[in-house]
Every structure is written in C-alpha cells, then in structure tokens.
Motif scaffolding. Structure first.
Motif, PDB file in Angstrom:
ATOM      1  N   GLN A   1       2.521 -43.856  -7.097  1.00  0.00           N
ATOM      2  CA  GLN A   1       3.080 -42.880  -8.029  1.00  0.00           C
ATOM      3  C   GLN A   1       3.454 -41.573  -7.324  1.00  0.00           C
ATOM      4  N   ALA A   2       2.701 -41.196  -6.298  1.00  0.00           N
ATOM      5  CA  ALA A   2       2.999 -39.961  -5.553  1.00  0.00           C
ATOM      6  C   ALA A   2       4.359 -40.057  -4.878  1.00  0.00           C
ATOM      7  N   TYR A   3       4.693 -41.214  -4.310  1.00  0.00           N
ATOM      8  CA  TYR A   3       6.005 -41.393  -3.678  1.00  0.00           C
ATOM      9  C   TYR A   3       7.114 -41.298  -4.723  1.00  0.00           C
ATOM     10  N   LYS A   4       6.883 -41.926  -5.875  1.00  0.00           N
ATOM     11  CA  LYS A   4       7.897 -41.904  -6.937  1.00  0.00           C
ATOM     12  C   LYS A   4       8.184 -40.475  -7.392  1.00  0.00           C
ATOM     13  N   VAL A   5       7.115 -39.714  -7.605  1.00  0.00           N
ATOM     14  CA  VAL A   5       7.282 -38.368  -8.159  1.00  0.00           C
ATOM     15  C   VAL A   5       7.807 -37.393  -7.111  1.00  0.00           C
ATOM     16  N   PHE A   6       7.168 -37.338  -5.935  1.00  0.00           N
ATOM     17  CA  PHE A   6       7.503 -36.290  -4.975  1.00  0.00           C
ATOM     18  C   PHE A   6       8.830 -36.523  -4.258  1.00  0.00           C
ATOM     19  N   ILE A   7       9.222 -37.778  -4.061  1.00  0.00           N
ATOM     20  CA  ILE A   7      10.553 -38.027  -3.486  1.00  0.00           C
ATOM     21  C   ILE A   7      11.629 -37.618  -4.493  1.00  0.00           C
ATOM     22  N   ALA A   8      11.378 -37.915  -5.776  1.00  0.00           N
ATOM     23  CA  ALA A   8      12.319 -37.471  -6.823  1.00  0.00           C
ATOM     24  C   ALA A   8      12.374 -35.942  -6.879  1.00  0.00           C
ATOM     25  N   VAL A   9      11.200 -35.289  -6.780  1.00  0.00           N
ATOM     26  CA  VAL A   9      11.155 -33.823  -6.776  1.00  0.00           C
ATOM     27  C   VAL A   9      11.952 -33.267  -5.600  1.00  0.00           C
ATOM     28  N   ALA A  10      11.819 -33.899  -4.422  1.00  0.00           N
ATOM     29  CA  ALA A  10      12.538 -33.437  -3.232  1.00  0.00           C
ATOM     30  C   ALA A  10      14.045 -33.511  -3.443  1.00  0.00           C
ATOM     31  N   MET A  11      14.525 -34.612  -4.030  1.00  0.00           N
ATOM     32  CA  MET A  11      15.965 -34.739  -4.297  1.00  0.00           C
ATOM     33  C   MET A  11      16.437 -33.709  -5.325  1.00  0.00           C
ATOM     34  N   ILE A  12      15.627 -33.510  -6.368  1.00  0.00           N
ATOM     35  CA  ILE A  12      15.995 -32.535  -7.403  1.00  0.00           C
ATOM     36  C   ILE A  12      16.054 -31.127  -6.809  1.00  0.00           C
ATOM     37  N   LEU A  13      15.068 -30.792  -5.967  1.00  0.00           N
ATOM     38  CA  LEU A  13      15.050 -29.464  -5.347  1.00  0.00           C
ATOM     39  C   LEU A  13      16.204 -29.293  -4.363  1.00  0.00           C
ATOM     40  N   GLY A  14      16.504 -30.341  -3.590  1.00  0.00           N
ATOM     41  CA  GLY A  14      17.631 -30.269  -2.645  1.00  0.00           C
ATOM     42  C   GLY A  14      18.950 -30.066  -3.372  1.00  0.00           C
ATOM     43  N   ASP A  15      19.147 -30.844  -4.425  1.00  0.00           N
ATOM     44  CA  ASP A  15      20.371 -30.708  -5.217  1.00  0.00           C
ATOM     45  C   ASP A  15      20.422 -29.350  -5.916  1.00  0.00           C
ATOM     46  N   GLY A  16      19.276 -28.929  -6.468  1.00  0.00           N
ATOM     47  CA  GLY A  16      19.234 -27.640  -7.156  1.00  0.00           C
ATOM     48  C   GLY A  16      19.485 -26.477  -6.212  1.00  0.00           C
ATOM     49  N   LEU A  17      18.903 -26.535  -5.005  1.00  0.00           N
ATOM     50  CA  LEU A  17      19.099 -25.454  -4.031  1.00  0.00           C
ATOM     51  C   LEU A  17      20.559 -25.365  -3.616  1.00  0.00           C
ATOM     52  N   TYR A  18      21.165 -26.518  -3.350  1.00  0.00           N
ATOM     53  CA  TYR A  18      22.572 -26.501  -2.933  1.00  0.00           C
ATOM     54  C   TYR A  18      23.456 -25.925  -4.035  1.00  0.00           C
ATOM     55  N   ASN A  19      23.256 -26.399  -5.254  1.00  0.00           N
ATOM     56  CA  ASN A  19      24.110 -25.927  -6.357  1.00  0.00           C
ATOM     57  C   ASN A  19      23.820 -24.477  -6.718  1.00  0.00           C
ATOM     58  N   PHE A  20      22.566 -24.059  -6.548  1.00  0.00           N
ATOM     59  CA  PHE A  20      22.251 -22.646  -6.766  1.00  0.00           C
ATOM     60  C   PHE A  20      23.030 -21.776  -5.781  1.00  0.00           C
ATOM     61  N   CYS A  21      22.999 -22.162  -4.495  1.00  0.00           N
ATOM     62  CA  CYS A  21      23.731 -21.397  -3.476  1.00  0.00           C
ATOM     63  C   CYS A  21      25.239 -21.459  -3.731  1.00  0.00           C
ATOM     64  N   LYS A  22      25.731 -22.630  -4.143  1.00  0.00           N
ATOM     65  CA  LYS A  22      27.169 -22.775  -4.386  1.00  0.00           C
ATOM     66  C   LYS A  22      27.613 -21.924  -5.568  1.00  0.00           C
ATOM     67  N   VAL A  23      26.857 -21.999  -6.662  1.00  0.00           N
ATOM     68  CA  VAL A  23      27.222 -21.220  -7.847  1.00  0.00           C
ATOM     69  C   VAL A  23      27.077 -19.726  -7.577  1.00  0.00           C
ATOM     70  N   LEU A  24      26.010 -19.355  -6.845  1.00  0.00           N
ATOM     71  CA  LEU A  24      25.817 -17.942  -6.515  1.00  0.00           C
ATOM     72  C   LEU A  24      26.969 -17.435  -5.649  1.00  0.00           C
TER      73      LEU A  24
END
Length: 721
Positions: free
Chosen positions: A344-367
């Motif tokens: 379950q840790a792999y399922k959750v934290f790998i998904a969190v990593a992708m969400i954070l990576g995508d969110g960081l990129y789009n945050f920087c792009k939108v900013l």
C-alpha cells in the motif's frame, strides 16, 4: 536669390503656382473629406449590422432588472433544492475517485428548467409578477456552483476526513493525532474559513474582467449557454435538452435502485462483475456498470480518460504484480495489503510523487504565465494610452483600427454600474481574518494563531494568482496551494507539536480561500457576459457559500453514518484522497525514513517522469501535445484501480461513436445525457443512505466464483444439508 530680386512676371508666375497649389490642396481636402464621410458611413453600417447580429442586440429591447430584482426568492428556493442535489453528486464523486467534472452547465440547465416551469404555471394562473430573465438564471447557477463547491473545498474526501481515526489506522500513525468528524465543528470551521476568498478578489474584478479581458473558458461557456436559453430558438433547444436529461435521470436512478437488490454482501452485485475474468478482477480490471462514471466520461476530455486507463494498466497491470513478487525482500511478508509498511505504501507514495511533480510543474507554468501576462497587460495598457494620444493628434484612416464592439460597450457599462466598494471588501477580509485567527486555535490546538496569521497575509496574493491562472487556463490549482500549506505549516509545527494535524487544518484554510476566489471571478465573467450585476453575483456567491457550509456537512454526515466502511480501501466509498493527504502530512513532518525499501527511489523516478511528460507535452505544441497523457490523471488509478477508468472510457466511446454518426445531435444533447446519468445515480445515494441507516438490507447477493470455488461451495452446502 532674394524675394526682392524677382521681376513682376516672375511674381505673377509664383502667384499663379501658389493659386494652383491652393486649388489642388482644396481638391485634395475635398477628396479626403469624401473618403472620411464614406468611411464613417461604412463604420456606421458595420455598427448597425453588428448590433443586429450581436448577442446584446437580441436582448436590447428587454429591460435589464436592477441588482436587487435579480435576487429573487424563487431563485434561491430553486438554488437550495439544486444545491442538495449537486452536493450529493459531488460528495459521491469525492468519496469514490475524487474526479469531479464541471457541473456549471448542468446547474444552468436545471435552473432554467425549474424556474421556467414555475413561471409558466404562475403565468397560466395570472399570478406572474416578474418574468424569468437570464440574469436570474445566472444568479441560480452562481449560487448552486458556490454551494456544491464547498463539497469539494470542504475536504470531506481529502484533508478533513484525513484527520479521522479511520484513516489514521490505515496509515498507522494515529499517535500523531486524530480528530474525528463531528457535524458541529465541521459547520463552524467552514463558516470561519469559506468567505475570506470572496472578499480577497472583489477589488480586482474590473482588472480581471475588463482591463485584462481574461477568457475564463468555463464561465464564458456557461454565459453563452444561459444567453442561448433565453432566445426563442435556444429556449426550444433547452426544453429538448431538459427532456433528454429527464429520461436519462430516470433511467440512471432506477438502474441504481435495481442494482441495490443484488448487493446483500461484500463484493456482491453488478459493481463486482468480473467482465474480463476473475484474474483481471483481482487487479481491479472490470466494468462496474456505474452510470455516474459513464456520464463523467462523456463530459471529460478524451485525453483524461485515456490517461486514467494508461495509469491503471501501468500500475495494476505491471508494477504492483511485479512489486508483489518482492514480498519478504522489499517489505515484510506479514504486512497486510492495506498496511503502509507494505504494498500500500508504494501505491500511495508513488501516486503522491506523480501528483506533486505534475502540480509543481503546472504551478510554475501558471505562475510564469501569470507574471508574463501581467507584464504584457501593463505594457499593453501603457501602449494603448500612447496610441490613444496619437489618435487624438492624428486620427488613423486605416479600416483595421481596433474598436470596442457594441456587446463589449454595453456589457462594460452594466458591469461598472453597480460598484462594490473597495473599503467593504478590505474591511470584510480584515474582520473575518481576525475572527478566524481567534477561533481556529480553539478548534485545532496544534494550529497556532501565528500560523493562521501568516496564511492570511499571503492568501490574497495566492488567491489572485489562482484566479488569474484559472482565467488563462481554466485550471484551478486550489489543491496544489493546499498541499503547499500542508508541507510548510506541517514542517514549521514539527512532528512533536502536532504538525500532522496542523498541516491538514492549514490545507483546509488555504484551499477554501483560493478555491472560492477563483470561483467568484469565474462567476463575475459569467455575469459580465449576461449583464448580471456584480453585486448580485457577490450576494449570490455569499448565499450559496452559506448554504454549502450547512448542506455539504449534512450530506457527508449522512454518508458517514450510513456506511460503516466509508474510507476503507475495498469499500463502496474508499475516499482515496484522504489517505493521500494524510500521507503527505506524514511525509512533511516525518521525512522519508519510514518508507519501505526502494519506495523513495521509485518516488523520485515518477516525480521526474511527471515533469518530463509535461515538458514534452508543452514542448511539441498543441498539435501533437494533445495526445500526450496527463500525469495527474495517470496517478489516480495507482491506488484506486482502473475499474472507474474503464467506465469513463465506455462513456468516451459512446460519445465518439455518437459524434461520428450524428455530430450536431451529439453536440446539442451529449451534455444533457451525461448530466442525467450523473444526477440520477447521484440522487439515488440519498434513498440508499436512508435505507442503510434504517437497517434495511438488500434481499439478494449476486457473487461470481471460479468453477473450483463454486464446486467446493456446492459440496459444502450439500454436505451440511
């Protein structure tokens, strides 16, 4: 040669030449004058044609009601009824997958239908005093979307439920603090934090809508839809759309009712149908006959549905079966399937990593786009002032000279007519901030008053960035700003001083501010295009938010009491993002030392992959970039499974075939069909919750077994008889 040296003959020649020049100049002036007259006439003709063809030209003969008359009792009665309906829909989506499509169109369409029916009945009885206008329709849409928006930003499937004992037990960190849901403190919390975002962007409405002319795609589309409803042709189409919506609403509702009869036990019913075989079913590859997600799939763009399916295939088809083979090596063989020390840790934290990576990129792009857009707007404003000065000195003769259209002139005039004083907005923000700073530490002892004060200092800036970014891209980054608060406040508080709960509570404060701010500016755009008063929009948003602060917690409480397994991984309502948000808060206060072997390496890899995919998507241009999957969408099935992605792809396939067979009808009625499927299945959750609370059980369990298991069951039953 001097003038005095000229002879009389030479003087006469010069005089004759000057006279010719004067005549030529007069003739030239006359020609220019005629050209200017013709040009002016052409422009007048163009203006006349524009008024005849423009949207506002159609409504020119209709009186625009004052802002007080736009706020009718019937509008808020209808809004309240629709708020309950949409709160159930959003809550169900929140607690199942967390994917929530835009419901603006559905709100506008249903608002039109209910009030139109109301006024038609009153008209027949001779009691109709005020006709139904597009401004009143906009007020309803604004109120309903504001109310149902609280079901999302209220955190019932994310940060708020993540505080509960149920989610803490799954994460194995209950000792770091829990706060179980209670109807009283949830309503009080939402009332304290949900109104600040409204006051933070009110002074900037003219800059956003008129000066910067931000497109706000969803708000613009909703306005065009409402405008079309109130034309003779649009009213006819709207009636047909409502009829279609009603048919599919009824089908979806009774389909949910029919399925209920076969769900007497665990993994029973059509939603556990092993469509692709029992082995595939174990890895959540099956079609669960959900009308809701078929409808959502018809609304969501194709690339989102394909991205979800790709994410499901990558995770549940490849990665998790492979990592399972490392059981006993990478993680303890005794670890439970839902334990955060196991798979379950792999399922959750790998998904969190992708969400954070995508969110960081789009945050920087939108900013970046926000800042560059601001610079361009400021430069453009200065340039327009310079060009205006030049025009006054020397009016251009070019027919390509830009001019303000008749629609824009009329809309701007009405938008600026009813001002909301800046002192009112600033004063409201300061007063509510002070009250909130005093009250919140009593609700969450871990959330110190100075944490809240820092959030409120920076919140207006972030609210502006989110509202501006949403205007450019139609993408609200409210959840990304919330995650930013989780990490910053959680790390600041520390693990020994309740940093986990402090981070989650701070996430709620931040999400509510930036989410309501972008919603309000979106509604200002809709109001601008429908000649609805900004004051009416603001009051409607405030009333809708207040309704949401009461209705949404009550709806969540109904789910919470009706379903004892709410929030558990394999339940009907797993609330997947609650586990994700608690894991983020845990990561913020503990670091990465508690993760299983190689989990961190995989997290880094997928964080980088999410950024690379976005870079490639933006780098190759829209022509090919629209075929590149979205990392955020790919990450959702990582911990939830691909079953709902299959439902959504079925919805996409239906829409695709429909568009190929009859594109005009698909364009006109696809949204109505999808809304009917979503609304019918969504409203079925109300009677199903009531039946569950009353202890009424379904009579039949329809379960699918393998041949060998079925043989053993038959043998056991025959032996016991």
């Amino acid at each position: 040669m001097n003038r005095g040296d000229l002879t009389p003959d030479r003087d006469r020649q010069i005089e004759e030449h000057e006279l010719q020049e004067t005549r030529f100049s007069s003739e030239l002036d006359r020609v220019k004058s005629n050209k200017n007259v013709r040009r002016e006439y052409q422009r007048e003709e163009e203006d006349r044609e524009e008024v005849e063809e423009s949207v506002e030209g159609i409504f020119e003969s209709r009186e625009v009601p004052s802002w007080k008359k736009q706020l009718t009792i019937r509008a808020f009665v209808v809004s309240f009824a629709l708020s309950i309906l949409f709160s159930f829909i959003v809550m169900k989506l929140n607690l199942t997958t967390g994917i929530i499509p835009s419901l603006n169109v559905s709100a506008g369409l249903l608002g039109f239908f209910f009030v139109k029916t109301w006024t038609k009945m009153l008209h027949k009885s001779g009691l109709l005093k005020q006709p139904f206008t597009r401004q009143e329709n906009t007020v309803i849409q604004t109120c309903v979307v504001a109310s149902s928006g609280i079901a999302f930003s209220g955190g019932f499937g994310t940060y708020l439920f993540a505080m509960s004992q149920r989610i803490a037990d799954q994460s194995g960190d209950a000792f770091r603090g829990v706060k179980d849901p209670s109807l009283g403190w949830i309503i009080a919390f939402l009332f304290v934090v949900s109104f600040l975002g409204l006051f933070s962007v009110v002074p900037l409405r003219k800059i956003m809508i008129i000066d910067f002319k931000l497109p706000y795609p969803s708000g613009t589309a909703t306005a065009h839809l409402i405008n079309s409803f109130h034309t003779p042709q649009g009213a006819k189409l709207a009636k047909k759309q409502v009829r279609v919506l009603g048919k599919f609403f009824s089908f979806s509702f009774f389909w949910g009712f029919f399925q209920w009869f076969f769900t007497a036990g665990e993994n029973c019913g059509f939603n556990s149908f092993p469509t692709f075989g029992l082995r595939a079913y174990q890895y959540k590859f099956y079609f669960d006959f959900s009308a809701t997600y078929v409808g959502v799939g018809m609304i969501c763009p194709y690339i989102i549905n394909i991205s979800l399916l790709l994410g499901g295939i990558l995770s549940w088809g490849l990665m998790w079966p492979l990592i399972e083979t490392r059981k006993g090596d990478w993680f303890p063989s005794s670890a439970d399937s839902s334990s955060m020390s196991g798979l379950q840790a792999y399922k959750v934290f790998i998904a969190v990593a992708m969400i954070l990576g995508d969110g960081l990129y789009n945050f920087c792009k939108v900013l970046t786009r926000t800042l560059s857009g601001l610079v361009s707007q400021i430069r453009g404003k200065a340039g327009s002032r310079t060009s205006l000065e030049r025009e006054e000195e020397d009016p251009p003769a070019s027919p390509l000279t830009p001019k303000i259209s008749y629609d824009d002139q009329r809309r701007t005039r009405f938008f600026l007519k009813d001002q909301i004083p800046s002192w009112f907005a600033v004063g409201g923000y300061v007063v509510i901030s002070a009250v909130s700073t005093a009250i919140l530490p009593h609700m969450f002892s871990q959330l110190r008053w100075y944490y809240i004060l820092v959030i409120y200092v920076f919140a207006p800036i972030l609210a502006f960035c989110n509202a501006y970014g949403a205007g450019l891209t139609d993408w609200s980054l409210a959840s990304t700003y919330g995650k930013l608060a989780i990490f910053t406040i959680g790390a600041w508080a520390g693990s020994d001083h309740g940093g986990l709960l402090a981070g989650l509570a701070a996430c709620g404060v931040m999400m509510n501010i930036v989410s309501t701010a972008s919603d309000l500016t979106q509604d200002f755009k809709t109001g601008y295009l429908t000649l609805s008063s900004p004051r009416a929009m603001f009051v409607s948003q405030v009333i809708g938010t207040a309704i949401g602060c009461v209705v949404s917690p009550c709806v969540f409480w109904l789910f919470y009491k009706a379903f004892d397994d709410l929030g558990l991984p394999n339940s009907e309502y797993p609330a997947p993002f609650a586990t994700v948000y608690r894991s983020m808060a845990k990561l913020g206060v503990e670091g990465v030392s508690s993760l299983p072997r190689d989990c961190l390496v995989l997290c880094y890899a997928f964080f980088g992959v999410a950024i690379i995919i976005n870079v490639v998507k933006d780098g190759i241009g829209n022509r090919w970039g629209r075929f590149v999957p979205l990392p955020m969408a790919m990450a959702i099935p990582f911990f939830l499974g691909p079953y709902f992605a299959i439902d959504m792809c079925v919805g996409s396939f239906i829409l695709f075939v429909w568009e190929r067979l009859d594109a005009p009808k698909a364009e006109a009625f696809a949204t109505a069909v999808a809304s009917g499927l979503i609304c019918g299945d969504g409203i079925w959750t109300l009677p199903s919750s009531v039946l569950a609370i009353a202890g009424v059980k379904p009579p039949i369990c329809m379960k699918f077994l393998s041949a060998s298991t079925n043989h053993r069951v038959d043998k056991f039953l025959n032996g016991s008889s």
